[in-house]
Structure formats: C-alpha cells, structure tokens
Scaffold this motif. Structure first.
Motif, PDB file in Angstrom:
ATOM      1  N   ARG A  15      38.030 -80.912  36.539  1.00  0.00           N
ATOM      2  CA  ARG A  15      38.181 -80.413  37.901  1.00  0.00           C
ATOM      3  C   ARG A  15      36.886 -80.414  38.709  1.00  0.00           C
ATOM      4  O   ARG A  15      36.921 -80.557  39.927  1.00  0.00           O
ATOM      5  N   ALA A  16      35.774 -80.237  38.043  1.00  0.00           N
ATOM      6  CA  ALA A  16      34.494 -80.144  38.758  1.00  0.00           C
ATOM      7  C   ALA A  16      33.862 -81.528  38.822  1.00  0.00           C
ATOM      8  O   ALA A  16      33.051 -81.903  37.974  1.00  0.00           O
ATOM      9  N   ARG A  32      38.918 -78.262  30.974  1.00  0.00           N
ATOM     10  CA  ARG A  32      39.442 -77.899  32.289  1.00  0.00           C
ATOM     11  C   ARG A  32      38.372 -78.052  33.352  1.00  0.00           C
ATOM     12  O   ARG A  32      38.608 -78.599  34.440  1.00  0.00           O
ATOM     13  N   VAL A  33      37.157 -77.586  33.069  1.00  0.00           N
ATOM     14  CA  VAL A  33      36.068 -77.699  34.040  1.00  0.00           C
ATOM     15  C   VAL A  33      35.658 -79.159  34.228  1.00  0.00           C
ATOM     16  O   VAL A  33      35.450 -79.623  35.346  1.00  0.00           O
ATOM     17  N   LEU A  68      33.191 -73.579  41.479  1.00  0.00           N
ATOM     18  CA  LEU A  68      33.220 -74.979  41.067  1.00  0.00           C
ATOM     19  C   LEU A  68      33.528 -75.901  42.246  1.00  0.00           C
ATOM     20  O   LEU A  68      32.920 -76.971  42.375  1.00  0.00           O
ATOM     21  N   ARG A  69      34.441 -75.491  43.107  1.00  0.00           N
ATOM     22  CA  ARG A  69      34.752 -76.320  44.284  1.00  0.00           C
ATOM     23  C   ARG A  69      33.544 -76.452  45.208  1.00  0.00           C
ATOM     24  O   ARG A  69      33.271 -77.525  45.744  1.00  0.00           O
ATOM     25  N   LEU A  72      35.152 -68.156  33.629  1.00  0.00           N
ATOM     26  CA  LEU A  72      36.145 -69.205  33.776  1.00  0.00           C
ATOM     27  C   LEU A  72      37.554 -68.629  33.840  1.00  0.00           C
ATOM     28  O   LEU A  72      37.856 -67.606  33.217  1.00  0.00           O
ATOM     29  N   GLY A  73      38.401 -69.321  34.587  1.00  0.00           N
ATOM     30  CA  GLY A  73      39.779 -68.882  34.705  1.00  0.00           C
ATOM     31  C   GLY A  73      40.019 -67.832  35.770  1.00  0.00           C
ATOM     32  O   GLY A  73      41.142 -67.347  35.935  1.00  0.00           O
ATOM     33  N   THR A  74      38.978 -67.483  36.518  1.00  0.00           N
ATOM     34  CA  THR A  74      39.114 -66.506  37.596  1.00  0.00           C
ATOM     35  C   THR A  74      39.025 -67.215  38.945  1.00  0.00           C
ATOM     36  O   THR A  74      38.456 -68.303  39.046  1.00  0.00           O
ATOM     37  N   PRO A  75      39.578 -66.599  40.006  1.00  0.00           N
ATOM     38  CA  PRO A  75      39.437 -67.207  41.337  1.00  0.00           C
ATOM     39  C   PRO A  75      37.989 -67.410  41.744  1.00  0.00           C
ATOM     40  O   PRO A  75      37.662 -68.388  42.435  1.00  0.00           O
ATOM     41  N   ASP A 129      38.619 -74.660  27.673  1.00  0.00           N
ATOM     42  CA  ASP A 129      37.791 -74.180  28.789  1.00  0.00           C
ATOM     43  C   ASP A 129      36.892 -75.290  29.311  1.00  0.00           C
ATOM     44  O   ASP A 129      36.755 -75.498  30.523  1.00  0.00           O
ATOM     45  N   ASP A 139      36.795 -70.633  40.140  1.00  0.00           N
ATOM     46  CA  ASP A 139      37.398 -71.780  40.811  1.00  0.00           C
ATOM     47  C   ASP A 139      36.697 -72.070  42.132  1.00  0.00           C
ATOM     48  O   ASP A 139      36.409 -73.233  42.466  1.00  0.00           O
TER      49      ASP A 139
END
Length: 278
Positions: free
Chosen positions: A108-109, A104-105, A79-80, A70-73, A101, A76
């Motif tokens: 966004r997810a 945030r997911v 998840l997209r 988590l928190g890395t490109p 953590d 991200d």
C-alpha cells in the motif's frame, strides 16, 4: 554489510520541526522522525503535516519516519501522506507482530516513483519475537529488523535488563538468517547516563547488534565509539586478511590462531567498519 552501514539512528519528534532540524545537523547516520510515541494524541495531524512538508524534497541525511501503530486510521493516514515523498529514505513500522503486517504496508505504501519503500520492522511484543523470522522474510522491501525494548519489557513484565537477552538474540539471529544487516540496539532511555550507555552498547555488541538508536545527540559519539573496532581489533583483522591472500583454505597464524573462511569474513567486516575512522 558495507562501510555505509549505519551505526547511529537519532529519533526526533515529528511535531517539533525545530528539533528535527537540529537532529539533521547532529551527525547521526540516519534521523528517525517519530510520529508515534513521541507525539501526543492531539498533535498527530500537525506532526504528519509538518513531516510531510520537511520531506517534500530530499534531505542531506537519510530520514526514516516511524508511523503510528499499524492497522489504525492514524497509520493509514501517515502512510498515504509520507510514503510517496522524495525525502523519505525509509519507513519504520512499530509493533509488528506478523508477516502480514509487513506485506500490507509494502503493497500500500508506494513511493511516487513506484517500487516499494524501504521498510524497517520494530518487534515490540512477545508475539512479535515469536514471529521474528517470518517478519524478517516477509517481503523484499523489508531492509531491517529491530527490537522495541520499552514495550517488550512491559509486555513480558521484565525488571532486570538481562531478562531481555534471549529476545535480543532471537531478533539478531532472525535478521541474519533472513540475510538482513545486524540489527541496531534499542534506545538507552537515560540521556545523562553515558557510562551506562557505553556498558550497554558493549553488551549489545557481544550479542551481535551493530549500532544503536539514540534519543539525544550527546549519545551519538558514545554509540559510535562502542561499535567501531579498536586499534587492536584492526591490527588483528589486517593480519588475518593479509595471511588469507597468500594461502588458500584453512591456516594457522604464528600465534596459533586458526583461520578459515568465516574468520576472514569477520576480519573483512571489521576493516569495513574501520574505514569510518579515516
């Protein structure tokens, strides 16, 4: 916990679609497609696209996807690409260290039909263990908490297996205090050591785990056998539940065992698991 609670989760590398296809036929309750540790850096994008293609439609077996840290490109992008897909039953979040953590997911997810995805947090560090209850209660979308023992072992410098028992119990207690199902055990890394796997499962069951993740199909029957109740346990559970239907409150069985509501609930859990044997 219901009879549908998983006992076996089988990992398969996301960059090996043929292995994932075999995993879906192996008999595990849940298949985990791994985009993280099982995939080399140069194959991350291929693993993501192959997994997205696989999960573009529902699968006959529930499929979870372990995204990158988590928190890395990479995470991200995972998840997209993965969260909205109809074939995704859950997202497994590695190296979680805080409730932020998870939040945030969860925010966004978002699946294609809205709502929140089913999230499962992996605690793999000393900091994560310290924050286990905060993680377990971070968001309603979090449906599972478990321990990643390989990373935790390295973080703590633990050599003997017993050195992880406190962390194991901490995660079990945190999950149950948060109202989550009992965690499944972390993987047993030696796929040839089935006797060791069985012994480790027995130890895990004694600590309050329920079921286990696997890295090879040959481990699945050993795990299931270890976590399903024995004939003696089923017989005792049936005796307890039968007695509870005729008497209210605490009671003593003919052999002197004391039975109260907590004991009855434990017996009901055993019988729920026993239905898998039928």
């Amino acid at each position: 916990m219901t009879a549908a609670h998983p006992l076996t989760w089988l990992y398969a590398p996301g960059d090996r679609p043929e292995v994932v296809a075999k995993a879906l036929r192996a008999g595990a309750d849940v298949v985990i497609v791994d985009l993280e540790d099982a995939v080399a850096p140069g194959r991350k994008e291929y693993a993501r696209s192959a997994t997205a293609e696989l999960l573009s439609e529902p699968r006959p077996v529930p499929v979870h996807v372990r995204v990158n840290a988590l928190g890395t490109p990479l995470a991200d992008a995972d998840l997209r690409a993965i969260a909205p897909l109809p074939g995704v039953a859950g997202l497994r979040l590695p190296k979680v260290t805080s409730r932020a953590d998870v939040i945030r997911v969860a925010e966004r997810a978002v699946p294609a039909d809205g709502g929140s995805p089913s999230l499962h947090a992996l605690v793999e560090s000393a900091l994560g263990v310290e924050h286990a209850f905060a993680i377990a209660t971070a968001h309603p979308a979090l449906h599972g908490l478990s321990l990643g023992e390989a990373d935790l072992r390295a973080d703590l410098g633990v050599r003997e297996d017993a050195g992880l028992d406190w962390a194991r119990s901490r995660v079990v207690v945190a999950a149950r205090a948060a109202g989550l199902a009992p965690p499944g055990q972390s993987v047993h890394p030696d796929i040839r050591d089935l006797e060791g796997l069985a012994a480790s499962c027995a130890r895990g069951r004694a600590l309050g785990f329920l079921g286990r993740a696997a890295i090879h199909p040959r481990q699945l029957p050993v795990i299931e056998r270890a976590y399903l109740p024995t004939a003696e346990e089923i017989e005792q559970a049936e005796e307890i539940t039968k007695a509870a239907t005729t008497d209210e409150g605490a009671l003593a069985l003919p052999d002197g065992r004391f039975v109260d509501r907590a004991v009855v609930e434990g017996a009901q859990r055993i019988l729920s698991l026993a239905r898998r044997l039928r």
